[in-house]
Every structure is written in structure tokens, then in C-alpha cells.
Scaffold this active site. Structure first.
Site, PDB file in Angstrom:
ATOM      1  CG  ASP A 126      -2.002  -1.024   1.194  1.00  8.71           C
ATOM      2  OD1 ASP A 126      -2.441  -1.381   0.085  1.00  8.71           O
ATOM      3  OD2 ASP A 126      -2.432  -1.463   2.270  1.00  8.71           O
ATOM      4  CG  ASP A 144      -6.485  -1.665  -1.239  1.00  4.94           C
ATOM      5  OD1 ASP A 144      -6.605  -2.908  -1.323  1.00  4.94           O
ATOM      6  OD2 ASP A 144      -5.583  -1.107  -0.584  1.00  4.94           O
TER       7      ASP A 144
END
Length: 166
Positions: A126, A144
Site C-alpha cells: 500500500d 483497493d
């Protein structure tokens, strides 16, 4: 005994969008890993957006990140199952039915994009961090975003009245 009626032209070609988004997701993660320091915020748009490379062993919002390791296999199985179920659903959806096909393709892309990370690294990369004042949204990635946008569109499209067939 009933047989499911398959449309003449199914929505499986929407998987090309999934493949494109998986490639883009992996490219952005590669760039983030290659150019960002781990666990350090790098300002991008002051007051709103940082680059912040992190490793997420959990799911959304680091759900189950500290569960002791069993979650790794669980999330691999879950991403695989969701992708297979939605790919089968695409086979039963008409190609022109973009209200179903587009969100399914987005969710498949997100699930498989993060699955690639879990298989390669044991965690998800991330790197996008949005914030306002002292409120920080959990760090996320393109995969995501695909999952969230796909899920929101599925809900919104299910609420919109469709025109009756002629």
C-alpha cells in the site's frame, strides 16, 4: 430441472479491463517499492495526499493484520473464490450489460491485484495516503480502489430503476 440461459454474447471480454487494471496496479506498486522509503510519509499534495509505503498483512483497513498468520491463506482463498464467482457471473451476463460487467471486472482486478502481492511477498503493498487535518484514511493502493469503486457501483446500480425491456 431448469437450465440457466446463457446470453449469446457474454461479458467475459470485460476481463480485459481486469487484466489492464491488474497490470497498472502492479506497475504502480513496483514504482512505489522502487522509489519510496518504507514507512515514511512523502508529501505530494499538502493537506491532502502523501505517498506512504506500507506492507499490509490484513485486509481493508488492516483488518486481521495481527491475526498470527492464518489470515494469509484465508485472504488468498477469499480473493480466489471471489474472482472465480465473479468470472462465472460474467459468463452469464450479456456483454452489453455494463452495469453488472463493469463493477465485476473492477472487483476481480482488485482482488487479483492484491492476490499477486500476497503470493509474491506475503503482504499487500500500500502506498497512497489521504488525510485532512488530523484524520488519516488508511493507506491503500489501486487494487483497493478497484474493489471499493466496484462494490459501490454494484450497490448504486442495484438501486437504479432499469427501463423495462421492449
Amino acid at each position: 430441472m431448469s437450465t440457466a440461459v446463457m446470453p449469446k454474447s457474454n461479458a467475459l471480454p470485460w476481463l480485459w479491463l481486469s487484466a489492464l487494471l491488474i497490470g497498472l496496479d502492479q506497475a504502480t506498486k513496483w514504482l512505489a517499492v522502487a522509489s519510496l522509503p518504507y514507512q515514511q510519509q512523502v508529501g505530494f499534495i499538502p493537506g491532502f495526499w502523501n505517498w506512504h509505503l506500507t506492507h499490509n498483512t490484513g485486509a481493508a483497513f488492516s483488518f486481521l493484520a495481527n491475526a498470527g498468520g492464518w489470515q494469509h491463506g484465508f485472504f488468498i482463498a477469499l480473493a480466489t473464490l471471489i474472482s472465480v464467482v465473479l468470472a462465472v457471473a460474467l459468463r452469464r451476463v450479456a456483454r452489453e450489460d455494463w452495469r453488472n460487467a463493469f463493477p465485476f471486472a473492477l472487483i476481480i482486478a482488485g482482488a487479483l491485484g492484491n492476490l499477486v502481492d500476497r503470493l509474491r511477498f506475503g503482504f499487500v503493498v500500500d502506498f497512497v495516503e489521504w488525510y485532512a487535518g488530523d484524520f488519516y484514511w488508511p493507506v491503500f493502493n489501486l487494487a483497493d480502489s478497484c474493489i471499493v469503486v466496484g462494490a459501490v457501483l454494484m450497490v448504486l446500480y442495484s438501486l437504479v430503476q432499469r427501463e423495462p425491456a421492449a
